[in-house]
Design an enzyme around this catalytic site. Structure first.
Site, PDB file in Angstrom:
ATOM      1  N   TRP B 157      47.435  -4.891  23.469  1.00 48.85           N
ATOM      2  CA  TRP B 157      46.721  -6.154  23.580  1.00 48.85           C
ATOM      3  C   TRP B 157      46.660  -6.766  22.185  1.00 48.85           C
ATOM      4  CZ3 TRP B 157      40.883  -6.664  23.011  1.00 48.85           C
ATOM      5  CH2 TRP B 157      40.444  -7.942  23.429  1.00 48.85           C
ATOM      6  N   ASP B 238      40.398   2.930  25.216  1.00 47.50           N
ATOM      7  CA  ASP B 238      40.005   1.588  25.615  1.00 47.50           C
ATOM      8  C   ASP B 238      40.212   1.538  27.126  1.00 47.50           C
ATOM      9  OD1 ASP B 238      40.920  -1.839  24.612  1.00 47.50           O
ATOM     10  OD2 ASP B 238      39.468  -1.058  26.049  1.00 47.50           O
ATOM     11  N   LYS B 274      36.790  -7.157  34.156  1.00 42.41           N
ATOM     12  CA  LYS B 274      37.698  -7.243  35.304  1.00 42.41           C
ATOM     13  C   LYS B 274      37.173  -6.518  36.517  1.00 42.41           C
ATOM     14  CE  LYS B 274      40.441  -7.924  31.602  1.00 42.41           C
ATOM     15  NZ  LYS B 274      39.905  -7.801  30.233  1.00 42.41           N
TER      16      LYS B 274
END
Lengths: 409, 427
Positions: B157, B238, B274
């Site tokens: 990311w 993560d 999310k």
């Protein structure tokens, strides 16, 4: 062969309690039925309860009932409506800086977050890495600026003997600051002292600062909460903007809209031109993105709902004035109670100071005494949150102060 | 002497003598500030919004869409908000955030009956979603392991790089994605793990790697964990997609559980953006496993010291939503069902996109679309091909060829497949 899986962090020692938030921790531990929390600056009703403004409840219900609302990411700069309305609130609806598009505004996490983003921006882009902060100031200020890479100096502000403003000292210290240095100014209701410059003094400060190109960084955490008037409380900021110069302003809705835990605030940077403001905004995004990507939507939506609706805005100003008025009343009650009791000393500063806090003048030993013997909690600098008082608890506080100044040196 | 001072920033200009009020008031501080580059991910949505074409498709940012292409607020979230609205107060949370929310969040990552939780060995604080959790860790790492670096997978990311850069922690990379197979470059990954100095810090995506969608298998995770033990490396996970990848939160936490079984003292950044659809609420958690309770208390207190000058305390609303859902058995059940629904729809779209491309007679292999997992598909398209998709077909995605499958619907999958075929058929 395996390397022993010791923690790489075993050398870490426990950090000390935050001096302000630690007060509430101590208060919570206390079992006494008469305990009183005059530490953190959160408004309490006459019944000692936290307050959610009616207009805020209304706004929240409107939002939840609106099925078209979604929880998508805000842009990095936050909710656009909220930003525009916040700038209007502090700079005034008719501010030329706004109509000329010279203001870059970004939504941030309340006052702290706004200061942090502003400080980081300055640390990165401003040529002077020194910031002058008033002595004393909110306990969290030095850390915010230091971590952003600025070196922190102080200017005289509070005069303990008069319990008022050390205006000469202030002018001298700012006069001796290097040209271009950043200066932190409390827009109104100075925290922790409650001592504000008069309009005339503000004017002199402004002229001095402009003559030395000192960059103003306003911390506005109490707009409307100090005098009860949103416009009056923004007057100092507006005069600075009116002279055409640049400045930063950190706004918080924690107190004046009671949105504490929602973390709603805004950072505005007033620039010379719209072009500069656009570039500044783009750089602010680079500060924010690696910190938390984008700000939280809920609180800002509440604020925007209220500010853009005339009726709700009016309701808000009424509720806000009621909070400010109750605090002013508490000041009067405490002052007269101490006077009637014959407590040694001059306590007129209680009614002269403004905003949520009173800088009592009590020393740390006296503060400790009051916690131990009277179960009254405040920060060790003698700052009490008037918002935590009620007419029922004023007598208890009066007794405690009386005992403290009579028995503890 | 009405010399206009253009830039107040340049020390030369202001220090060379500001004489009168009139001149100094024309000082501008920021004239030299350059416009910043657009964020590569969020800039895509900005461009999409500005496009007037009726056919436009946004498969850029990773935010879930339903089959009508609309954002979704989960039913469990709406119910939680109804309970909150106008009823609860908005007092400051403690610096470490909502205790209840953190407790429930740890259970998700570490397991309902985790001994680590029982023994209070986990230092954990509420954070500003995944970004905020990573940033807290990065700042903590800088402060307490000042000489350390962070190993970051290639690719990752894009904001990961920004986070550790702004925290002033030097970055190294480790092999991850294998472009030829569009899968995991496991051999090189293991080499990098072995060759890193003992006790290095590694950032690992717990599941549904962003942007590639390529995850190690369980066996591979076990090998990675073993090698980490040999080298004494630190693993920061993560985890932004727990539940969202396979549809089963327990399954998606498998990598973490493997490391925990091996006794690693891991760090974990969790996000509800999310899997609970709470994107804009910024709700997450940073946790760090410690040797004992005393150390956990110390570490937590230091994490709070980092949060205080950044934002004082985290926002309450999202945390309330999470705790209400996770502590109400019915709401929790509803959430698990809804999360599985989202994951299933995405898996369905992967199948549909692949089948469409194969039906069009594409000369390339699109197997990776269904092998990869989670929100994103690393299509393998070049930046030039992506530009064509955008300019000719009004399809928006990041230039690394990452497609957010959440933006694919039964309504646009045909159009998307066709466009991809057009720009890749002569590849």
């Amino acid at each position: 062969m395996s390397i022993a899986n010791d923690s790489v962090f075993s050398h870490i020692v426990q950090a000390p309690e935050d001096p302000i938030l630690g007060v509430t921790v101590a208060y919570n531990k206390d079992q006494s039925p008469v305990k009183l929390n005059l530490g953190v600056g959160a408004y309490r009703t006459e019944e000692g309860k936290p307050l959610v403004l009616n207009v805020v409840r209304k706004a929240e219900r409107l939002l939840v009932d609106d099925n078209s609302r979604v929880k998508e990411y805000l842009p990095i700069t936050g909710l656009a409506d909220f930003n525009k309305l916040s700038a209007k609130l502090i700079f005034g609806a008719n501010s030329p800086a706004i109509s000329e598009n010279r203001v870059a505004t970004v939504q941030c996490l309340s006052g702290t977050g706004s200061l942090k983003v502003g400080a980081s921006f300055l640390g990165r882009h401003y040529h002077e890495k020194i910031i002058y902060i008033p002595l004393p100031t909110w306990g969290n200020h030095p850390k915010v600026f230091t971590i952003a890479g600025l070196s922190v100096k102080s200017y005289r502000y509070y005069n303990p003997s008069t319990r008022g403003l050390d205006f000469q000292g202030l002018l001298e210290d700012l006069g001796n600051a290097p040209n271009g240095a950043i200066v932190l100014l409390h827009a109104c209701a100075h925290n922790p002292t409650g001592v504000d410059p008069t309009p005339h003094q503000w004017d002199q400060i402004r002229q001095l600062m402009r003559s030395k190109a000192l960059l103003p960084f306003f911390d506005s955490a109490y707009q409307g909460f100090a005098s009860g008037s949103l416009d009056a409380d923004a007057d100092a900021v507006r005069k600075f903007v009116a002279d055409g110069g640049e400045c930063l302003a950190a706004q918080s809705y924690a107190k004046n809209m009671g949105l504490y835990g929602e973390r709603v605030g805004a950072l505005s940077i007033v620039c010379k031109s719209a072009d500069v403001a656009a570039r500044v905004e783009s750089q602010l995004k680079l500060v924010i993105r690696p910190m938390y990507s984008s700000p939280p939507i809920h609180g800002a939506s509440i604020v925007a709902t209220i500010l853009k609706n005339e009726e709700m805005y009016r309701e808000w100003t009424v509720e806000l004035k009621a909070m400010a008025d109750r605090i002013i009343l508490m000041r009067q009650q405490l002052f007269y109670a101490l006077k009637d009791k014959g407590t040694p000393g001059d306590w007129s500063h209680i009614v002269k100071q403004i905003g949520m806090f009173t800088f009592t003048g009590l020393n740390s030993k006296q503060v400790e005494f009051m916690a131990k013997e009277y179960h009254i909690y405040m920060t060790s600098d003698g700052r009490i949150s008037m918002a935590g008082l009620s007419s029922k608890t004023v007598p208890h506080l009066t007794d405690a102060i009386h005992a403290a100044v009579s028995n503890v040196a | 002497m009405a010399q206009l001072i253009r830039s107040g920033f340049s020390g030369r200009i202001t220090k060379s003598g500001v004489l009168g009020a009139a001149r100094s008031m024309s000082t501008a501080w920021w004239s030299h500030v350059e416009p910043a580059a657009k964020d590569p991910i969020l800039g895509v949505t900005e461009a999409f919004l500005a496009d007037p074409s009726p056919n436009k498709v946004n498969v850029g940012v990773g935010a879930y869409r339903d089959d009508n292409g609309k954002p979704v607020v989960l039913g469990c979230v709406r119910e939680a908000e109804r309970r909150i609205a106008g009823n609860l107060n908005m007092e400051y949370l403690p610096m470490g955030g909502s205790v209840k929310m953190v407790e429930e969040t740890l259970k998700l990552a570490y397991g309902e009956n985790s001994d680590l939780i029982k023994d209070k060995r986990i230092a954990a604080v509420q954070a500003l979603s995944g970004t905020g959790a990573c940033r807290l860790f990065a700042d903590f790492q800088k402060r307490f392991s000042p000489d350390s670096q962070i190993y970051i997978p290639v690719p990752t990311w894009s904001n990961h790089h920004n986070i550790w850069r702004d925290a002033n922690v030097p970055q190294r990379t480790f092999h991850y994605y294998h472009p030829e197979s569009k899968g995991l470059d496991f051999a090189s990954l293991m080499d990098d793990v072995k060759n890193a100095p003992n006790g290095s810090f590694f950032l690992l995506h717990a599941c549904a790697h962003n942007p590639t969608g390529v995850d190690p298998t369980e066996e591979q995770w076990k090998e990675i964990s073993y090698q980490f033990k040999v080298k004494g490396h630190y693993a920061l996970f993560d985890m932004a997609y727990q539940g969202f990848a396979s549809g089963d939160p327990e399954r998606d936490a498998k990598s973490i559980r493997i490391f925990l079984e091996d006794g690693h003292l891991i760090g974990c950044a969790q996000s509800y953006a999310k899997n609970m659809g709470l994107y804009g609420q910024r709700v997450g958690c940073l946790s760090m496993v410690c040797e004992d309770e005393k150390q956990a208390v110390a570490v937590k207190s230091q994490l709070q010291q980092i949060a205080r000058p950044m934002y004082s305390n985290p926002p309450i609303h999202g945390a309330l939503v999470v705790s209400i859902i996770l502590t109400d058995p019915d709401l929790k059940k509803l959430w698990l069902k809804e999360v599985k629904g989202m994951a299933d729809r995405i898996i369905g779209m992967r199948t549909a996109l692949r089948e469409n491309l194969e039906k069009l007679g594409s000369p390339l292999s699109w197997e990776h679309i269904t092998k990869q997992i989670g929100m994103f598909c690393y299509s393998g398209m070049t930046p030039e091909q992506v530009d064509r998709l955008t300019n000719e077909f009004h399809i928006y995605l990041t230039r690394n060829g990452r497609i957010s499958m959440a933006g694919v619907t039964t309504g646009n999958v045909g159009y998307l497949a066709n466009a991809i075929h057009e720009v890749t058929k002569t590849a």
